[in-house]
Design a protein around this motif. Structure first.
Motif, PDB file in Angstrom:
ATOM      1  N   GLU A 130      22.403 -20.777  42.985  1.00  0.00           N
ATOM      2  CA  GLU A 130      21.134 -21.491  42.974  1.00  0.00           C
ATOM      3  C   GLU A 130      21.319 -22.991  43.226  1.00  0.00           C
ATOM      4  O   GLU A 130      20.343 -23.723  43.344  1.00  0.00           O
ATOM      5  CB  GLU A 130      20.423 -21.277  41.633  1.00  0.00           C
ATOM      6  CG  GLU A 130      19.994 -19.830  41.387  1.00  0.00           C
ATOM      7  CD  GLU A 130      19.331 -19.637  40.038  1.00  0.00           C
ATOM      8  OE1 GLU A 130      19.138 -20.648  39.326  1.00  0.00           O
ATOM      9  OE2 GLU A 130      19.011 -18.484  39.686  1.00  0.00           O
ATOM     10  N   VAL A 141      24.025  -8.045  37.778  1.00  0.00           N
ATOM     11  CA  VAL A 141      23.461  -8.879  36.719  1.00  0.00           C
ATOM     12  C   VAL A 141      23.307  -8.062  35.444  1.00  0.00           C
ATOM     13  O   VAL A 141      22.780  -6.950  35.463  1.00  0.00           O
ATOM     14  CB  VAL A 141      22.092  -9.448  37.157  1.00  0.00           C
ATOM     15  CG1 VAL A 141      21.452 -10.238  36.034  1.00  0.00           C
ATOM     16  CG2 VAL A 141      22.262 -10.321  38.406  1.00  0.00           C
ATOM     17  N   GLN A 161      21.401  -7.219  32.473  1.00  0.00           N
ATOM     18  CA  GLN A 161      20.035  -7.366  31.983  1.00  0.00           C
ATOM     19  C   GLN A 161      19.999  -7.789  30.512  1.00  0.00           C
ATOM     20  O   GLN A 161      19.092  -8.498  30.073  1.00  0.00           O
ATOM     21  CB  GLN A 161      19.285  -6.034  32.170  1.00  0.00           C
ATOM     22  CG  GLN A 161      17.888  -5.977  31.561  1.00  0.00           C
ATOM     23  CD  GLN A 161      16.885  -6.835  32.305  1.00  0.00           C
ATOM     24  OE1 GLN A 161      17.185  -7.373  33.376  1.00  0.00           O
ATOM     25  NE2 GLN A 161      15.683  -6.959  31.761  1.00  0.00           N
ATOM     26  N   LYS A 181      21.444 -20.843  31.506  1.00  0.00           N
ATOM     27  CA  LYS A 181      21.956 -20.152  32.693  1.00  0.00           C
ATOM     28  C   LYS A 181      22.318 -21.168  33.769  1.00  0.00           C
ATOM     29  O   LYS A 181      21.535 -22.047  34.107  1.00  0.00           O
ATOM     30  CB  LYS A 181      20.897 -19.194  33.239  1.00  0.00           C
ATOM     31  CG  LYS A 181      21.298 -18.506  34.543  1.00  0.00           C
ATOM     32  CD  LYS A 181      20.076 -18.114  35.374  1.00  0.00           C
ATOM     33  CE  LYS A 181      19.325 -19.314  35.853  1.00  0.00           C
ATOM     34  NZ  LYS A 181      18.194 -18.992  36.755  1.00  0.00           N
ATOM     35  N   GLN A 234      24.276 -11.886  43.933  1.00  0.00           N
ATOM     36  CA  GLN A 234      22.907 -11.455  43.673  1.00  0.00           C
ATOM     37  C   GLN A 234      22.158 -12.513  42.855  1.00  0.00           C
ATOM     38  O   GLN A 234      22.759 -13.202  42.028  1.00  0.00           O
ATOM     39  CB  GLN A 234      22.908 -10.127  42.906  1.00  0.00           C
ATOM     40  CG  GLN A 234      23.560  -8.980  43.651  1.00  0.00           C
ATOM     41  CD  GLN A 234      22.862  -8.679  44.965  1.00  0.00           C
ATOM     42  OE1 GLN A 234      21.624  -8.689  45.043  1.00  0.00           O
ATOM     43  NE2 GLN A 234      23.634  -8.412  45.997  1.00  0.00           N
ATOM     44  N   PRO A 235      20.847 -12.654  43.058  1.00  0.00           N
ATOM     45  CA  PRO A 235      20.066 -13.596  42.235  1.00  0.00           C
ATOM     46  C   PRO A 235      20.131 -13.193  40.760  1.00  0.00           C
ATOM     47  O   PRO A 235      20.164 -12.000  40.451  1.00  0.00           O
ATOM     48  CB  PRO A 235      18.639 -13.446  42.786  1.00  0.00           C
ATOM     49  CG  PRO A 235      18.802 -12.861  44.160  1.00  0.00           C
ATOM     50  CD  PRO A 235      20.031 -12.000  44.099  1.00  0.00           C
ATOM     51  N   TRP A 236      20.177 -14.181  39.879  1.00  0.00           N
ATOM     52  CA  TRP A 236      20.207 -13.885  38.445  1.00  0.00           C
ATOM     53  C   TRP A 236      18.792 -13.577  37.972  1.00  0.00           C
ATOM     54  O   TRP A 236      17.923 -14.431  37.981  1.00  0.00           O
ATOM     55  CB  TRP A 236      20.780 -15.062  37.656  1.00  0.00           C
ATOM     56  CG  TRP A 236      20.985 -14.720  36.207  1.00  0.00           C
ATOM     57  CD1 TRP A 236      20.146 -15.001  35.173  1.00  0.00           C
ATOM     58  CD2 TRP A 236      22.088 -13.999  35.650  1.00  0.00           C
ATOM     59  NE1 TRP A 236      20.656 -14.511  33.991  1.00  0.00           N
ATOM     60  CE2 TRP A 236      21.850 -13.882  34.259  1.00  0.00           C
ATOM     61  CE3 TRP A 236      23.252 -13.446  36.176  1.00  0.00           C
ATOM     62  CZ2 TRP A 236      22.734 -13.241  33.397  1.00  0.00           C
ATOM     63  CZ3 TRP A 236      24.131 -12.804  35.322  1.00  0.00           C
ATOM     64  CH2 TRP A 236      23.867 -12.705  33.952  1.00  0.00           C
ATOM     65  N   THR A 237      18.551 -12.347  37.571  1.00  0.00           N
ATOM     66  CA  THR A 237      17.202 -11.896  37.216  1.00  0.00           C
ATOM     67  C   THR A 237      17.063 -11.535  35.740  1.00  0.00           C
ATOM     68  O   THR A 237      15.964 -11.203  35.299  1.00  0.00           O
ATOM     69  CB  THR A 237      16.827 -10.662  38.060  1.00  0.00           C
ATOM     70  OG1 THR A 237      17.839  -9.647  37.889  1.00  0.00           O
ATOM     71  CG2 THR A 237      16.733 -11.027  39.541  1.00  0.00           C
ATOM     72  N   ALA A 238      18.143 -11.570  34.974  1.00  0.00           N
ATOM     73  CA  ALA A 238      18.087 -11.194  33.566  1.00  0.00           C
ATOM     74  C   ALA A 238      17.345 -12.258  32.755  1.00  0.00           C
ATOM     75  O   ALA A 238      17.443 -13.451  33.042  1.00  0.00           O
ATOM     76  CB  ALA A 238      19.498 -11.012  33.012  1.00  0.00           C
TER      77      ALA A 238
END
Length: 311
Positions: free
Chosen positions: A158, A83, A85, A153, A125-129
């Motif tokens: 998801e 991801v 950031q 997003k 991976q989960p989107w955390t940005a």
């Protein structure tokens, strides 16, 4: 093969039918209903300033509105496994560069058109940005002095499978494929055959080519000559079934390894074991190139995650 997959994905989103489905299915804003998709056109990114680095991962659409005005859709296809950031900063840069280009084309502009920024993420991976630029600024100062910017997003991982199945359109079919496991792949193909048959011929063939790329193979040369029936997806499903069987056969490595450890097999089998191990490594490389998670590859092939990482 990942690059072929990426280029194929970008080609799909260069078709207005798919862009329309994307916006109408996932962007619940009132202005979406006002877009005149019959007059939509791709924006030529080559006219953007030299600072803009053209990639295979972005598509810009000019979308006229029925009210007489227009907006731009900046669609960034994010294929990276990690991801970013600073995606909000990256997107802000792209949009500023687009505005520079529009102003250069028409120096008499007194206002700028709206740009709707979408990040379409297909990683595991989960989107955390942060989606808001202001969240990247630390420590904060009064908000009026920090650029207010946010991107939309859309993370495929998801989306719930039942929601995608309920949509019954091409965009949902693509997301279903992207988020399916190896075991789910053949059944997913069967589920979306009826959807594919409603697609225009040119887009249909583009989709099928992309589907073949997702399993690490080139589409059959006879694709352009085949009628738009269930024949092509059936061919694809059969190929997937053969690939699954090959993986299953290679899975016998564990039994051979156990036999060697117990001294039940002679040295001549070591060469055979080595060949099978190489076969499993090759299978792991292919699955890794398609973006499958290390854990899933390990479960399928029996190889350790550490060995798969080194391939």
């Amino acid at each position: 093969m990942q690059q072929s997959h990426d280029r194929g994905y970008r080609a799909l989103f260069s078709n207005v039918e798919l862009v329309q489905q994307l916006l109408e299915s996932f962007v619940h804003e009132s202005w979406v209903k006002d877009i005149d998709f019959t007059q939509a056109s791709l924006f030529n990114t080559s006219v953007i300033s030299p600072a803009y680095q053209k990639t295979e991962s972005d598509v810009i659409w000019r979308l006229p509105l029925k009210t007489g005005s227009e907006l731009y859709l900046f669609l960034l296809l994010e294929f990276q496994s990690s991801v970013d950031q600073f995606m909000a900063f990256r997107m802000l840069q792209y949009i500023i560069q687009l505005y520079h280009s529009l102003k250069k084309q028409n120096p008499k502009l007194t206002t700028l058109p709206p740009v709707f920024p979408v990040v379409l993420y297909n990683g595991e991976q989960p989107w955390t940005a942060p989606v808001q630029f202001a969240d990247l600024i630390q420590p904060p100062i009064p908000g009026s002095y920090i650029p207010r910017f946010e991107y939309f997003k859309l993370a495929e991982n998801e989306c719930k499978r039942e929601d995608l199945l309920r949509l019954q359109n091409l965009i949902s079919a693509l997301f279903l494929i992207e988020t399916s496991t190896v075991e789910e792949y053949p059944s997913t193909i069967e589920q979306i055959v009826d959807i594919l048959e409603t697609v225009q011929p040119v887009l249909y063939r583009e989709v099928v080519r992309w589907l073949w790329h997702t399993i690490g193979q080139e589409a059959p040369p006879e694709l352009d000559r085949l009628p738009l029936t269930k024949e092509v997806p059936t061919m694809l499903a059969a190929e997937l079934q053969r690939e699954r069987e090959a993986i299953r056969q290679k899975g016998k490595l564990e039994g051979i390894s156990e036999g060697l450890q117990k001294g039940k097999l002679e040295g001549k089998l070591e060469g055979k074991l080595e060949g099978i191990l190489e076969g499993k490594k090759e299978t792991a490389r292919k699955l890794k190139a398609r973006g499958m998670s290390l854990q899933d590859i390990s479960d399928i092939t029996g190889l350790s995650i550490e060995l798969i990482q080194s391939l």
